[in-house]
Design an enzyme around this catalytic site. Structure first.
Site, mmCIF file in Angstrom:
data_model
loop_
_atom_site.group_PDB
_atom_site.id
_atom_site.type_symbol
_atom_site.label_atom_id
_atom_site.label_comp_id
_atom_site.label_asym_id
_atom_site.label_seq_id
_atom_site.Cartn_x
_atom_site.Cartn_y
_atom_site.Cartn_z
ATOM 1 N N SER A 1 22.562 -21.274 58.863
ATOM 2 C CA SER A 1 23.121 -20.968 60.149
ATOM 3 C C SER A 1 22.465 -19.448 60.549
ATOM 4 C CB SER A 1 24.879 -20.742 60.309
ATOM 5 O OG SER A 1 24.928 -19.646 59.398
ATOM 6 N N GLN B 1 23.456 -16.598 61.120
ATOM 7 C CA GLN B 1 24.048 -15.257 60.246
ATOM 8 C C GLN B 1 23.950 -15.697 58.834
ATOM 9 O OE1 GLN B 1 23.923 -11.977 60.759
ATOM 10 N NE2 GLN B 1 23.706 -12.475 63.034
ATOM 11 N N SER B 2 23.046 -16.567 58.372
ATOM 12 C CA SER B 2 23.161 -16.975 56.944
ATOM 13 C C SER B 2 22.836 -15.808 56.067
ATOM 14 C CB SER B 2 22.103 -18.036 56.790
ATOM 15 O OG SER B 2 22.018 -18.461 55.287
ATOM 16 N N ASN B 3 23.833 -15.717 54.990
ATOM 17 C CA ASN B 3 23.601 -14.642 54.202
ATOM 18 C C ASN B 3 22.625 -15.045 53.206
ATOM 19 O OD1 ASN B 3 25.531 -12.843 54.910
ATOM 20 N ND2 ASN B 3 27.171 -14.243 54.118
ATOM 21 N N ALA C 1 20.200 -17.312 53.576
ATOM 22 C CA ALA C 1 18.691 -17.325 54.242
ATOM 23 C C ALA C 1 18.304 -15.852 53.963
ATOM 24 C CB ALA C 1 18.681 -17.760 55.632
#
Ligand SMILES: *Cc1c(COP(=O)(O)O)cnc(C)c1O
Length: 335
Positions: free
Chosen positions: A77, A79-81, A83
């Site tokens: 997403s 705000q993917s941690n 990624a």
């Protein structure tokens, strides 16, 4: 142990600061009133503000380098941690990070904050999509495009949750048993793509602590009925990778997934999350995040208050990271 020999033979890059600290939360537990509560600081794994994906990425990057990759692809997403940690891990290993990120309409957000800011600072190649998890089509298209350009991408599934990534949490359980001893413990954490839970479950069996311990995943975005088959499948694949025959089905009582705290849905911050974030911050000076650990902590607080988690054994709350996204949620946190 034979099983850990197999784990220790897997390719692995040392990128995390391990072991992470593990200690009791005296003031928080005192305020809550109930069991002894410990925290496992997997938010302090060290990689570009840390988090649970860093443990998975040690094994995933090992596999990527072994495959001769020159770049990695993953998805998540906005705000993917996961990624963001993948971008950092790729840079730490000299690979180029490509991130497929979901945003409504496939358009970049107006404000570049939190994890997206960090992705940008690390020079990650961001490919916006409106496809939702598991983002398979977008990642397949990007893989094909990069191959045409002569690149050799290594694809990491969203959340880093496959039989390789989850090994990070088999190892984490071994680490926790050294810190906590072999007695019964209730492990509580946020669960989403299932790799953390699958790894911890398999790890608890391999360390011989499964019979006395509980491994409770508090779901942040999916019903238990959807997530349990995924966790079971991962446990079985992970076991096979290590040459260990312990097969579970999705209805195995060892797979404890609590879906009572989904609130308004994924990343929708409500009163329980606001309360949990403030309570830990004010009692201990520790920050949890709004999407994962804040929700899991809110679940833990409620389960202790209701007595579904009893005070017969210590609880370990696994802080899986994500606090960098706090500022991206300031409007809903200050409500
Ligand atoms: C990804 C993530 C989780 C969930 O881990 P899974 O292995 O995907 O279930 C929990 N907390 C944070 C902060 C995360 O980024």
């Amino acid at each position: 142990m034979i099983i850990f020999d197999a784990l220790d033979k897997l390719p692995r890059e040392q990128i995390a600061f391990l072991p992470t600290p593990c200690y009791p939360l005296l003031r928080f537990a005192d305020e809550l009133g109930g069991p002894e509560i410990w925290i496992k600081r997997d938010d302090q794994t060290g990689l570009a503000t840390g988090g649970n994906k860093t443990r998975k990425l040690e094994y995933l990057m090992g596999a990527a380098l072994e495959a001769g990759a020159d770049c990695v692809i993953t998805a998540g997403s906005t705000q993917s941690n996961h990624a963001r940690q993948t971008a950092a891990a790729a840079r730490a290993c000299g690979l180029i990070p490509h991130l497929v990120l979901y945003a409504p309409g496939g358009q970049p957000p107006d404000e570049i904050q939190g994890n997206v800011l960090l992705d940008t600072l690390m020079g990650a190649q961001i490919h916006w999509t409106e496809e939702k998890a598991p983002y398979a089509g977008s990642m397949a298209r990007l893989t094909a495009e990069l191959r045409v350009q002569g690149m050799n991408p290594y694809v990491i599934p969203y959340g880093g949750s496959n039989e390789i990534g989850m090994m990070g949490y088999v190892d984490a359980m071994r680490e926790a048993v050294v810190q906590l001893g072999e007695g019964g413990v209730t492990h509580v954490f946020a669960t989403s793509s299932g790799g953390t839970q699958a790894g911890m479950l398999l790890g608890s069996v391999l360390t011989g602590t499964a019979a006395t311990s509980r491994v409770i995943g508090i779901s942040v975005d999916e019903q238990a009925g959807v997530l349990a088959p995924r966790v079971a499948d991962l446990v079985n694949r992970g076991g096979a990778l290590l040459g260990f025959k312990w097969e579970v089905t999705s209805v195995d009582p060892a797979i404890e997934i609590v879906d009572d705290y989904l609130g308004g849905g994924y990343a929708v911050v409500g009163e329980p999350e606001r309360h949990a974030i403030r309570m830990l911050a004010e009692t201990e000076g520790i920050l949890v995040d709004p999407v994962y650990t804040g929700r899991a902590l809110a679940g833990l607080i409620d389960m202790v208050e209701r007595g579904t988690i009893k005070d017969d054994q210590p609880v370990v709350f696994w802080h899986t990271g994500g606090t960098i996204s706090l500022t991206a949620f300031s409007d809903v946190l200050l409500r």
